[in-house]
Design a protein around this motif. Sequence first.
Motif, PDB file in Angstrom:
ATOM      1  N   GLU A  17      41.035  38.808  46.478  1.00  0.00           N
ATOM      2  CA  GLU A  17      41.366  37.796  45.474  1.00  0.00           C
ATOM      3  C   GLU A  17      41.457  38.419  44.087  1.00  0.00           C
ATOM      4  OE1 GLU A  17      42.259  34.811  45.736  1.00  0.00           O
ATOM      5  OE2 GLU A  17      41.741  34.201  47.763  1.00  0.00           O
ATOM      6  N   ARG A  20      44.631  40.466  43.872  1.00  0.00           N
ATOM      7  CA  ARG A  20      45.778  39.550  43.792  1.00  0.00           C
ATOM      8  C   ARG A  20      45.900  38.958  42.393  1.00  0.00           C
ATOM      9  NH1 ARG A  20      46.272  35.078  48.382  1.00  0.00           N
ATOM     10  NH2 ARG A  20      46.759  36.973  49.555  1.00  0.00           N
ATOM     11  N   SER A  21      44.769  38.569  41.801  1.00  0.00           N
ATOM     12  CA  SER A  21      44.820  37.986  40.451  1.00  0.00           C
ATOM     13  C   SER A  21      45.291  39.001  39.431  1.00  0.00           C
ATOM     14  CB  SER A  21      43.436  37.440  40.068  1.00  0.00           C
ATOM     15  OG  SER A  21      42.509  38.486  39.813  1.00  0.00           O
ATOM     16  N   ARG A  22      44.886  40.275  39.587  1.00  0.00           N
ATOM     17  CA  ARG A  22      45.326  41.310  38.637  1.00  0.00           C
ATOM     18  C   ARG A  22      46.802  41.640  38.857  1.00  0.00           C
ATOM     19  NH1 ARG A  22      41.994  39.929  35.206  1.00  0.00           N
ATOM     20  NH2 ARG A  22      42.184  38.159  36.620  1.00  0.00           N
ATOM     21  N   GLY A  24      48.996  39.563  39.710  1.00  0.00           N
ATOM     22  CA  GLY A  24      49.752  38.454  39.151  1.00  0.00           C
ATOM     23  C   GLY A  24      49.995  38.546  37.662  1.00  0.00           C
ATOM     24  N   ARG A  25      49.252  39.432  36.984  1.00  0.00           N
ATOM     25  CA  ARG A  25      49.415  39.563  35.531  1.00  0.00           C
ATOM     26  C   ARG A  25      50.523  40.528  35.135  1.00  0.00           C
ATOM     27  NH1 ARG A  25      43.779  41.318  33.083  1.00  0.00           N
ATOM     28  NH2 ARG A  25      44.435  43.177  34.228  1.00  0.00           N
ATOM     29  N   SER A 228      40.456  32.228  38.100  1.00  0.00           N
ATOM     30  CA  SER A 228      41.283  33.232  37.418  1.00  0.00           C
ATOM     31  C   SER A 228      40.783  34.654  37.647  1.00  0.00           C
ATOM     32  CB  SER A 228      41.329  32.949  35.913  1.00  0.00           C
ATOM     33  OG  SER A 228      40.091  33.257  35.294  1.00  0.00           O
ATOM     34  N   HIS A 229      39.507  34.808  38.069  1.00  0.00           N
ATOM     35  CA  HIS A 229      38.918  36.123  38.385  1.00  0.00           C
ATOM     36  C   HIS A 229      38.852  37.064  37.177  1.00  0.00           C
ATOM     37  CE1 HIS A 229      38.443  35.931  42.817  1.00  0.00           C
ATOM     38  NE2 HIS A 229      39.368  34.991  42.696  1.00  0.00           N
ATOM     39  N   ASP A 230      38.853  36.528  35.971  1.00  0.00           N
ATOM     40  CA  ASP A 230      38.666  37.390  34.802  1.00  0.00           C
ATOM     41  C   ASP A 230      37.219  37.863  34.763  1.00  0.00           C
ATOM     42  OD1 ASP A 230      41.291  37.093  34.010  1.00  0.00           O
ATOM     43  OD2 ASP A 230      40.868  35.426  32.657  1.00  0.00           O
TER      44      ASP A 230
END
Length: 288
Positions: A17, A20-22, A24-25, A228-230
């Motif tokens: 996850e 994937r979130s990174r 997406g940026r 968002s996984h920040d």
Amino acid sequence: MAAPSLDTDGPVTELGEFLRSRRGRISPEEAGVNSYGRRRVPGLRREELAQLAGVSVTYLTRLEQGQSQNASEAIIDALARALRLDADERAHLYALAHPAPVRRPQTSRPEVAKPGAEQLLHSMGDVPAVLLGRFNDILAWNRAGHLLLAGHLDCNAPSGVEDRPNQLALLFLDEHTRDLYVDWTDEAALAVASLRYVAAQFADDRRLAALVGELSMKSPEFARLWASHDVRLCTSGSKRVRHPEVGDMELGYEVLHLPEGNGQRILTHTAEPGSASSAALRLLTSAT
């Protein structure tokens, strides 16, 4: 013909996850890869990240699904470079890629304030200070810290082991605390990113799962930020508060992490000497 995307096959772990979130940026153009066909996902595809990092798509898939433990530092560094991770994100990625041995979720013993840390808190006088547990339970505060952050609560609230206040829950669910921060949106995002960073070190702790579950149910804002996984290791900065008794203040903060590595830390607040904020803070702490 466009190559098929490999982004949706199989179960995805916390590591998956995060990757994937990174991904997406970053757009293909930013990463310097050729874009082809209709894109079903924002940012980089899994196969594009694999190409940039110099690993096979099969290996990256297995890594995301938790089937490949203890990736080498070289692979982590390659992924971090490809994803343009900052220092906190890189450390988080390393922690996720090298998890502790799998074991049953543990029920946390109630955290206890380290006596020396609590003594330090009370020796700070008019410097507002709070001792936080690993998941932001308030384990202790000095008088100034209580007056600044939660004067509407009983000053003895941290001593109630089963129902002590939690800074994160107050931030999202308590109207007084929400109103305290002028830049509440930034404060909330930082708090959740900080919890994400800590969570990788205590992933098997049921207290974490309970807290995240409760806040996700009660606060759509928390749920969105958590998804968002920040990540960010919170150490210092400034914040603007609007206190109901003394008005607006701009305060610097420092987070002092205790050397035991148990997640406990001291949060302090100070104002620029001679400033209006300093005068307001003195007025607050001089109240009887």
